[in-house]
Design an enzyme around this catalytic site. Structure first.
Site, PDB file in Angstrom:
ATOM      1  N   ASP A 128       0.814  -1.220   0.000  1.00 23.66           N
ATOM      2  CA  ASP A 128       0.000   0.000   0.000  1.00 23.66           C
ATOM      3  C   ASP A 128       0.844   1.265   0.000  1.00 23.66           C
ATOM      4  O   ASP A 128       0.309   2.376  -0.049  1.00 23.66           O
ATOM      5  CB  ASP A 128      -0.952   0.002   1.200  1.00 23.66           C
ATOM      6  CG  ASP A 128      -0.201  -0.062   2.530  1.00 23.66           C
ATOM      7  OD1 ASP A 128       1.052  -0.066   2.520  1.00 23.66           O
ATOM      8  OD2 ASP A 128      -0.873  -0.095   3.585  1.00 23.66           O
ATOM      9  N   ARG A 179      13.737  10.385   6.163  1.00 18.94           N
ATOM     10  CA  ARG A 179      15.016   9.731   6.441  1.00 18.94           C
ATOM     11  C   ARG A 179      16.147  10.479   5.748  1.00 18.94           C
ATOM     12  O   ARG A 179      16.027  10.858   4.580  1.00 18.94           O
ATOM     13  CB  ARG A 179      14.956   8.295   5.936  1.00 18.94           C
ATOM     14  CG  ARG A 179      16.256   7.538   6.065  1.00 18.94           C
ATOM     15  CD  ARG A 179      16.048   6.049   6.018  1.00 18.94           C
ATOM     16  NE  ARG A 179      15.771   5.562   4.676  1.00 18.94           N
ATOM     17  CZ  ARG A 179      15.431   4.304   4.399  1.00 18.94           C
ATOM     18  NH1 ARG A 179      15.283   3.422   5.364  1.00 18.94           N
ATOM     19  NH2 ARG A 179      15.210   3.929   3.172  1.00 18.94           N
ATOM     20  N   ARG A 186      22.520   1.043  -2.568  1.00 21.18           N
ATOM     21  CA  ARG A 186      22.615  -0.227  -1.845  1.00 21.18           C
ATOM     22  C   ARG A 186      23.337  -1.237  -2.725  1.00 21.18           C
ATOM     23  O   ARG A 186      23.462  -1.034  -3.935  1.00 21.18           O
ATOM     24  CB  ARG A 186      21.201  -0.788  -1.599  1.00 21.18           C
ATOM     25  CG  ARG A 186      20.228   0.206  -1.020  1.00 21.18           C
ATOM     26  CD  ARG A 186      18.844   0.064  -1.667  1.00 21.18           C
ATOM     27  NE  ARG A 186      17.980   1.172  -1.250  1.00 21.18           N
ATOM     28  CZ  ARG A 186      17.203   1.150  -0.182  1.00 21.18           C
ATOM     29  NH1 ARG A 186      17.122   0.068   0.544  1.00 21.18           N
ATOM     30  NH2 ARG A 186      16.486   2.199   0.150  1.00 21.18           N
ATOM     31  N   ASP A 255      19.433  -5.560  -0.444  1.00 27.10           N
ATOM     32  CA  ASP A 255      18.837  -4.236  -0.655  1.00 27.10           C
ATOM     33  C   ASP A 255      18.888  -3.404   0.623  1.00 27.10           C
ATOM     34  O   ASP A 255      18.566  -2.210   0.593  1.00 27.10           O
ATOM     35  CB  ASP A 255      17.396  -4.355  -1.151  1.00 27.10           C
ATOM     36  CG  ASP A 255      16.547  -5.233  -0.256  1.00 27.10           C
ATOM     37  OD1 ASP A 255      16.925  -6.403  -0.038  1.00 27.10           O
ATOM     38  OD2 ASP A 255      15.513  -4.757   0.243  1.00 27.10           O
ATOM     39  N   ASP A 265      17.771   0.865   7.066  1.00 29.48           N
ATOM     40  CA  ASP A 265      16.549   0.079   7.079  1.00 29.48           C
ATOM     41  C   ASP A 265      16.292  -0.586   8.421  1.00 29.48           C
ATOM     42  O   ASP A 265      16.599  -1.752   8.642  1.00 29.48           O
ATOM     43  CB  ASP A 265      16.528  -0.949   5.942  1.00 29.48           C
ATOM     44  CG  ASP A 265      15.152  -0.961   5.296  1.00 29.48           C
ATOM     45  OD1 ASP A 265      14.167  -0.810   6.032  1.00 29.48           O
ATOM     46  OD2 ASP A 265      15.065  -1.100   4.068  1.00 29.48           O
TER      47      ASP A 265
HETATM   48  P1  AMP Z   1      12.079  -3.739   3.439  1.00 33.48           P
HETATM   49  O1  AMP Z   1      11.683  -5.045   4.046  1.00 33.48           O
HETATM   50  O2  AMP Z   1      11.577  -2.547   4.189  1.00 33.48           O
HETATM   51  O3  AMP Z   1      13.531  -3.665   3.170  1.00 33.48           O
HETATM   52  O4  AMP Z   1      11.334  -3.662   2.029  1.00 33.48           O
HETATM   53  C1  AMP Z   1      11.536  -4.577   1.004  1.00 33.48           C
HETATM   54  C2  AMP Z   1      10.816  -4.120  -0.234  1.00 33.48           C
HETATM   55  O5  AMP Z   1       9.407  -4.081  -0.013  1.00 33.48           O
HETATM   56  C3  AMP Z   1      11.189  -2.739  -0.723  1.00 33.48           C
HETATM   57  O6  AMP Z   1      11.126  -2.753  -2.119  1.00 33.48           O
HETATM   58  C4  AMP Z   1      10.109  -1.874  -0.128  1.00 33.48           C
HETATM   59  O7  AMP Z   1       9.928  -0.675  -0.843  1.00 33.48           O
HETATM   60  C5  AMP Z   1       8.906  -2.780  -0.281  1.00 33.48           C
HETATM   61  N1  AMP Z   1       7.845  -2.461   0.689  1.00 33.48           N
HETATM   62  C6  AMP Z   1       7.877  -2.635   2.018  1.00 33.48           C
HETATM   63  N2  AMP Z   1       6.722  -2.249   2.579  1.00 33.48           N
HETATM   64  C7  AMP Z   1       5.920  -1.800   1.589  1.00 33.48           C
HETATM   65  C8  AMP Z   1       4.586  -1.269   1.522  1.00 33.48           C
HETATM   66  N3  AMP Z   1       3.843  -1.123   2.606  1.00 33.48           N
HETATM   67  N4  AMP Z   1       4.125  -0.927   0.303  1.00 33.48           N
HETATM   68  C9  AMP Z   1       4.867  -1.072  -0.798  1.00 33.48           C
HETATM   69  N5  AMP Z   1       6.103  -1.574  -0.809  1.00 33.48           N
HETATM   70  C10 AMP Z   1       6.639  -1.935   0.371  1.00 33.48           C
HETATM   71 MG    MG Z   2      14.676  -2.194   2.576  1.00 34.38          MG
END
Ligand code: AMP
Ligand code: MG
Length: 507
Positions: A128, A179, A186, A255, A265
């Site tokens: 979302d 942030r 990355r 990432d 992150d």
């Molecule tokens: P993260 O686990 O925060 O490192 O996120 C991993 C991937 O999922 C990244 O591409 C984020 O942008 C995407 N992502 C995480 N949460 C959301 C969200 N609520 N809506 C869209 N993309 C998300």
């Molecule tokens: Mg991330």
């Protein structure tokens, strides 16, 4: 008539957008219904030279929710790929974040300013694009604690509650976090360019990263190998700092490993309390891939993924490129060990005269440190308190330390070894006091204790009460100074709390 005041101007630059076309998407933040500023980092805003002093909380909330971006902003979602728990995903990218621009701070350093939780982007997949207030406050608390511990980290500039619900396992208040990062490049950025771009485009990215983060390499002939080496060096240093602080990142996907060497992150991360090398808190890390003791190995694994993207730049001869890159990746082990040993010595109060003792002391000091950690692990002693009370023991106050190791005869034997090692470099009548003082500067009294973090988040999320968050944040500013009034923040979480404690990615 009510004409809105002119939008404030921030002299943003957009070097990523300018120099790396094709690897991002222009994208506007979502509008939020009722933005309220819940956190603003004035010190950081000052360091960034944003010139926002004249703005009131409402204007800042409008700005940092994304409702009214400053003049000069150009929001983009950056593309990146990544290995998530070992599986390659060629298409991740900013699914809920937008880089709004770069500024040159008061120290002349280029810093990214990005919104997180600002709505859907072309990279959102099924998400979302939103963030919940709790995880964003968690990022503030842990990130600012890391900063106060002198561990390189991205930082939170602002958190704005959006007045909009977000839907997770339950309905939660939404928020947008701003942030600040040295950059958002990355390992996964290189993987995206490598998977989707030409070798020439990978070269452009590498040249960009070198110019921005490792300018000393610009003229070097073997600069791409040098770049890999330099990133490895910063990661070795960073992960050694994590290990010494008892920090568990929790989701070291490629990432989430930053090219500048900052911690980035803050999802399911946590500080360990009872020492356990296998500690893992993340609810999704069932195999313990990102357990505390795995972190150096994972850093090396991630660097090997970076190396793969750089091979064609390192040499036209693939075999030669692999040999050179392998040298760097294999060298990570020793490089990490050196950083870890230097940090260990400081924590043990041995910073004094290592040179004089020569190389031969390395093995002995490593063994001394490992024996200490074995003692901690055997009784699951609180990691932070054990080190802190060791500092007390350095000036003869041993009772608090002994109390942490009930019925442990090994402690006495270990203390004898340690005292003998200290004596080998001691000189002068004040040596003990000086050692204790030195140790207290590197062995914090305060870390963000998990129950305190959760309590602060629960109060903010469930009661709209920010006081526990603000007080905890304040307490974490000077983690090495013992203050009676803050004693409640130094106490370990109750055993029952930690037994059930799980962290979440906050998505
Ligand atoms: P993260 O686990 O925060 O490192 O996120 C991993 C991937 O999922 C990244 O591409 C984020 O942008 C995407 N992502 C995480 N949460 C959301 C969200 N609520 N809506 C869209 N993309 C998300
Ligand atoms: Mg991330």
């Amino acid at each position: 008539m009510n004409t809105p005041p002119p939008r404030p101007f921030i002299p943003f630059d957009h070097s990523y957008a300018r120099e790396l076309p094709g690897f991002y998407a222009d994208c506007q933040p979502a509008t939020v219904p009722a933005p309220v500023l819940v956190f603003f980092n004035r010190g950081l805003a000052e360091e960034l030279g944003l010139g926002l002093d004249g703005l009131d909380a409402q204007a800042l909330a409008q700005m940092f929710s994304g409702n009214r971006l400053p003049e000069g902003a150009r929001p983009i979602a950056q593309a990146y790929a990544g290995h998530q728990f070992g599986q390659f995903n060629p298409q991740l990218g900013d699914g809920r974040a937008l880089l709004i621009g770069e500024v040159i701070d008061r120290h002349g350093r280029r810093r990214d300013i990005a919104l997180k939780g600002s709505g859907r982007t072309p990279f959102s997949r099924r998400g979302d694009g939103k963030a919940a207030l709790g995880p964003m406050l968690r990022e503030v608390l842990i990130g600012e604690a890391m900063h106060a511990l002198s561990i390189p980290t991205t930082r939170a500039l602002a958190v704005v509650a959006t007045g909009e619900p977000v839907y997770r396992e339950r309905t939660l208040p939404g928020a947008v976090l701003t942030r600040v990062a040295a950059s958002h490049l990355r390992v996964g950025t290189f993987q995206y360019f490598w998977a989707h771009g030409t070798p020439e485009q990978v070269r452009r990215l590498a040249d960009y990263a070198i110019a921005r983060h490792y300018p000393e390499l610009l003229e070097a002939e073997d600069r791409y190998l040098g770049f890999l080496d330099a990133v490895a060096e910063r990661q070795a240093r960073l992960v050694a700092q994590w290990m010494h602080a008892g920090f568990i990142h929790g989701v070291m996907n490629t990432d989430n490993m930053g090219i500048p060497g900052e911690t980035i992150d803050y999802g399911p991360c946590a500080f360990m309390e009872a020492f356990d090398p296998r500690a893992v808190f993340s609810s999704i890390d069932e195999m313990g891939r990102y357990a505390y003791e795995e972190q150096p190995r994972i850093a090396r694994w991630n660097l090997a993924r970076l190396a793969e993207t750089l091979l064609p730049l390192i040499s036209d001869d693939e075999g030669h490129a692999i040999a050179l890159a392998t040298g760097v990746i294999d060298g990570f082990v020793e490089r990490y060990r050196q950083h870890w040993l230097a940090g260990l010595r400081a924590k043990l109060g041995l910073a004094g005269q290592v040179e004089r003792l020569g190389q031969s002391a390395d093995g002995a000091d490593t063994a001394l440190g490992e024996a200490w950690l074995d003692l901690l692990a055997a009784q699951r002693v609180d990691y932070t308190l054990a080190w802190r009370h060791l500092a007390d023991a350095a000036e003869g106050k041993e009772a608090p330390l002994r109390a942490l190791f009930p019925g442990q005869p090994g402690l006495e034997r270990w203390l004898e070894r340690w005292r003998a090692r200290c004596a080998a470099e001691d000189a002068g009548p004040d040596a003990a006091a000086a050692r204790a003082a030195r140790m207290r500067r590197v062995n914090p009294w305060l870390i963000p204790r998990n129950h305190r973090v959760e309590e602060a988040i629960a109060a903010a999320t469930d009661q709209g009460d920010l006081t526990p968050f603000e007080q905890l944040l304040q307490a974490l500013q000077r983690p090495c100074d013992e203050e009676a009034a803050l004693a409640r923040y130094a106490e370990p979480a109750p055993i029952e709390f930690m037994a059930a404690f799980r962290t979440f990615c906050g998505t």
